[in-house]
Scaffold this active site. Structure first.
Site, short mmCIF file in Angstrom:
data_model
loop_
_atom_site.label_atom_id
_atom_site.label_comp_id
_atom_site.label_asym_id
_atom_site.label_seq_id
_atom_site.Cartn_x
_atom_site.Cartn_y
_atom_site.Cartn_z
N SER A 232 0.85 -1.19 0.00
CA SER A 232 0.00 0.00 0.00
C SER A 232 0.88 1.24 0.00
CB SER A 232 -0.93 0.00 1.21
OG SER A 232 -0.19 -0.11 2.42
N THR B 211 2.58 -2.14 4.27
CA THR B 211 2.71 -0.71 4.01
C THR B 211 4.01 -0.42 3.29
OG1 THR B 211 3.91 -0.23 6.05
CG2 THR B 211 1.49 -0.18 6.16
N ASP B 212 4.04 0.70 2.59
CA ASP B 212 5.32 1.24 2.17
C ASP B 212 6.06 1.68 3.43
OD1 ASP B 212 7.41 2.18 0.64
OD2 ASP B 212 6.15 3.36 -0.71
N TRP B 213 7.37 1.88 3.30
CA TRP B 213 8.25 2.07 4.46
C TRP B 213 8.00 3.41 5.13
CZ3 TRP B 213 8.22 -2.38 2.82
CH2 TRP B 213 9.14 -3.38 3.14
#
Length: 788
Positions: free
Chosen positions: A233, A266-268
């Site tokens: 995401s 999630t993206d970082w």
């Protein structure tokens, strides 16, 4: 009380099932709340960087992007997540270890899409997946498949196309190749991450039709045709809600409508609202911080997070973990076939190079001595910057490639450029952020100014001039509509014109090589050189591939996966894109999304600090569905190069077009392609369909299928067959919240590009069809879209 404690002790000692593929529910039942919260949060910033390993993770992979957390008492191992998409990105050198761990620099996403060859893409990513597995990673954080909404998006090089069908088919082939090795992918960035400017907080405000027909369609195709293990995401919001915390997007659409079975990570970063992410169906928070574990635990205890939602996410994570090589105890070698992969990349890359102009100079014949200009000729750009930067052992430049193909490159010119490049790199190194630059990749070296008198001197000792023009882009920022980026700089334009003048007066020719990460303006200067080869940023063998094409050792068969407009503001989205934004942005290009939590990677690599707020908070997608060729073909707007365009060293004729319609509305389209030229070559045929309105305004035509021939010898023919289901023909009706295929008369267009239709075939659908979907992901107020 003592009895209760004793029972607890008994459970902790004796009731400890070890995770197997067939006991996931048993393990889930045995997990404490704290363990569940731990599992849905990654191991933290820098958990896999060189020098960070502890005795418990000494077998893991330095330089990988992150991990999941282990729960040893239940037999749950860590798993390793590594960056892509142009190859696995890990640390190539480890302290105290004489072995190197370089990876192959594969062609970037735009080059893969330019091949229009899904079989070739799968072959390349099968090799890439072997490196992922043999270097000990379980998941490659790839492919990137956001739509090319605007040519200035900084990460377009990672993405495939302006067209969702081409993007989706390429992504599916990519995923199938990687996952054929028994490792997974994380397709990204889901969704609407179509700009880098303020990507942590920007709100993409978009109407349902544009959302579903364009920005979600590629992901839908990929999910249904490749079964990705994971999806990532994005940072941004869509219609007011962070995608990471959007139940409509992650559960209703992704899982409910499309049938996705894997996990979402999630993206970082570390956004506030972890509780909402869990509820929405975001299973894994990466890279993971302890405060996120605390949020999950407190969220369950306070009743904010239903325990069944957390259990659902944990179950999915356990289902993912048992698929991984690390769970299976795979003994990775750290010795993938880098030599074989380099040969494959060199052979495959010319299919993604696009010949834009050629007045007969290419392939080079009767020339030996080359005057090679442009910094990119000697410092070739293999790929973009950011997390997609691969640590490669080398990059072949154009000079090397020309020599490999038997040409003589002028040593005086070469030495001058090498001295300039060395000086520039020294100055950049002295002024860079150290570890950050090593990880993200170097900036493009400014072009070296060369005057006319030098061109005149070198013309006398050379047969031809080649000028490489370079551009690059990357994560954390968008390109700009300025000279030296979107347009040529004044110096580049002067050098180009003077080279052409000098060599043309002498009866010689000039070739331009575009070593660029994305679209640039070409209309004002493309008539000056005798040929233009669009090389993109095609990986570590790029210089060899360019020279293979220039020499005729390879016949280019690439075609554009996007439109090259005449002017930037011919593009409807340009009026709602931060094309010249220069305000304060995140100092940490990997973002945070929370001022109190954003310093993790910044601290790790020694740069920046907490993110600074930008004033670019919302992007209205006012262009609606009028993106790329859908707009240009429908509006009749002139372009520099149309979608699907690309020249060859041979010619092709199309004949015997046919479309047959099955009872369920499935089309079977066939076309015969004949090589009518003098050399062998491949042709990518594009099937566009014009549809009856059915109550909706529709583009003049839309890409619905494509196919590429094998290499055809002169005079040889091949009949291509393309199938299109009725659902693929459908348009989205916002009023009925349904995909609808209208009844009536259609036309199939078989094209060498969207503007070069070689054959047509009419067909008719006797009955309309409809596929209702949930009325979700709506903007608070409808976007006021442009009208043609």
């Amino acid at each position: 009380m003592l009895l209760a404690a004793a029972l607890c002790c008994t459970v902790s000692v004796f009731a400890q099932p070890k995770l197997r593929k067939d006991n996931i529910d048993e393990v889930l039942k045995a997990m404490t709340l704290e363990e569940k919260a731990t599992l849905v949060v990654g191991s933290g910033w820098g958990s896999m960087t060189a020098g960070s390993m502890t005795a418990s993770d000494a077998t893991l992979v330095p330089g990988a992007a992150g991990t999941t957390r282990a729960i040893p008492r239940l037999g749950i191992p860590q798993t390793v997540l590594a960056d892509g998409p142009a190859g696995i990105r890990i640390e190539p050198i480890s302290k105290g270890d004489s072995q190197t761990y370089y990876a192959t620099g594969f062609p970037v996403g735009t080059v893969l899409a330019s091949t229009w060859n899904t079989d070739l893409v799968k072959e390349l990513t099968t090799a890439m997946g072997e490196e992922v597995k043999e270097y000990g990673a379980d998941v490659l954080l790839a492919p990137g498949q956001n739509l090319h909404r605007n040519p200035l998006c900084g990460r377009n090089f990672e993405y495939f196309s302006e067209d969702p069908l081409l993007s989706g088919k390429m992504a599916a082939a990519y995923v199938n190749g990687i996952q054929s090795n028994g490792v997974g992918v994380s397709a990204k960035h889901f969704a609407f991450n179509d700009q880098e400017t303020n990507r942590m907080e920007n709100d993409a405000v978009v109407n349902p039709r544009a959302a579903r027909e364009l920005y979600l369609k590629g992901f839908e195709i990929m999910v249904k045709e490749s079964d990705p293990w994971t999806i990532m995401s994005s940072y941004n919001k869509v219609n007011g809600s962070y995608t990471q915390q959007n139940h409509d997007l992650l559960t209703t659409i992704l899982r409910g409508e499309w049938g996705f079975k894997g996990i979402v990570m999630t993206d970082w970063g570390n956004k506030k609202g972890t509780e909402n992410a869990v509820i929405a169906g975001n299973d894994l928070m990466e890279p993971g911080m302890d405060n996120e574990i605390k949020r999950v635990i407190e969220g369950v205890r306070s009743g904010i997070i239903p325990i069944q939602d957390l259990d659902r996410n944990v179950r999915k994570l356990l289902e993912y973990i048992v698929r991984t090589p690390r769970f299976a105890g795979y003994k990775y070698s750290n010795k993938p076939d880098l030599t074989g992969h380099a040969k494959l990349v060199r052979a495959a890359t010319p299919e993604g190079l696009v010949l834009l102009e050629n007045n007969g100079v290419l392939p080079l014949k009767g020339v030996k001595k080359v005057a090679l200009y442009g910094v990119g000729s000697y410092d070739f750009i293999a790929g973009g910057t950011g997390s997609g930067n691969v640590n490669k052992a080398y990059v072949r430049n154009v000079a090397e490639g020309l020599r490999e193909n038997g040409f003589e490159v002028n040593e005086g010119i070469e030495n001058w450029y090498k001295q300039y490049i060395a000086l520039q790199k020294t100055e950049m190194a002295n002024n860079s952020a150290g570890g950050l630059m090593a990880m993200l990749g170097s900036a493009v070296i400014p072009e070296m100014e060369v005057n006319r008198s030098y061109f005149e001197k070198m013309e006398k000792v050379s047969d031809i001039a080649i000028f490489t023009i370079s551009r690059n882009a990357g994560e954390g920022g968008d390109r700009k509509a300025v000279d030296g980026d979107w347009t040529l700089s004044g110096m580049e334009r002067r050098m180009l014109q003077e080279l052409a003048d000098v060599y043309h007066v002498a009866g010689k020719q000039l070739v331009v090589v575009l070593n660029i990460g994305g679209v640039i303006e070409t209309a004002s200067w493309k008539q000056i050189p005798d040929a233009i080869l669009l090389a993109w940023t095609p990986g570590q063998e790029g210089g060899y591939a360019v020279a293979d094409v220039l020499s005729g050792a390879a016949n280019p068969s690439g075609k554009l996966p996007m439109t090259f407009p005449v002017n930037y503001f011919d593009i409807p989205s340009s009026f709602n894109f931060p094309y010249n934004y220069s305000g304060e942005m995140s100092l940490n290009p990997f973002g945070g999304g929370s001022d109190d939590d954003a310093s993790g990677l910044a601290a790790l690599f020694g740069f920046g600090g907490p993110r600074k707020k930008a004033n670019v908070d919302e992007t209205q997608y006012k262009e609606g569905i009028w993106v790329g060729y859908r707009y240009f073909a429908t509006a009749g707007k002139k372009v520099s190069y149309p979608f699907g365009y690309g020249l060859s060293y041979t010619t092709f004729a199309y004949s015997q077009p046919s479309v047959k319609v099955a009872a369920d509305g499935t089309l079977t389209a066939t076309i015969t392609v004949k090589n009518t030229g003098k050399v062998a070559g491949k042709e990518a045929v594009q099937l566009y369909v014009s549809a009856p309105a059915g109550g909706l305004v529709k583009p003049a035509c839309e890409l619905k299928a494509f196919a590429k021939t094998r290499e055809l010898k002169p005079g040889e023919s091949q009949t291509l067959t393309m199938k299109v289901c009725a659902y693929t023909l459908a348009s989205f009706n916002e009023e009925t919240s349904a995909w609808e295929t209208a009844s009536g008369n259609y036309t199939a267009h078989f094209g060498a590009s969207v503007a070069d239709i070689r054959a047509t075939a009419p067909f008719k659908l006797a009955k309309a069809q409809s596929w209702p979907v949930n009325r979700v992901l709506l903007p608070q107020e409808p976007v006021q879209e442009i009208a043609l």
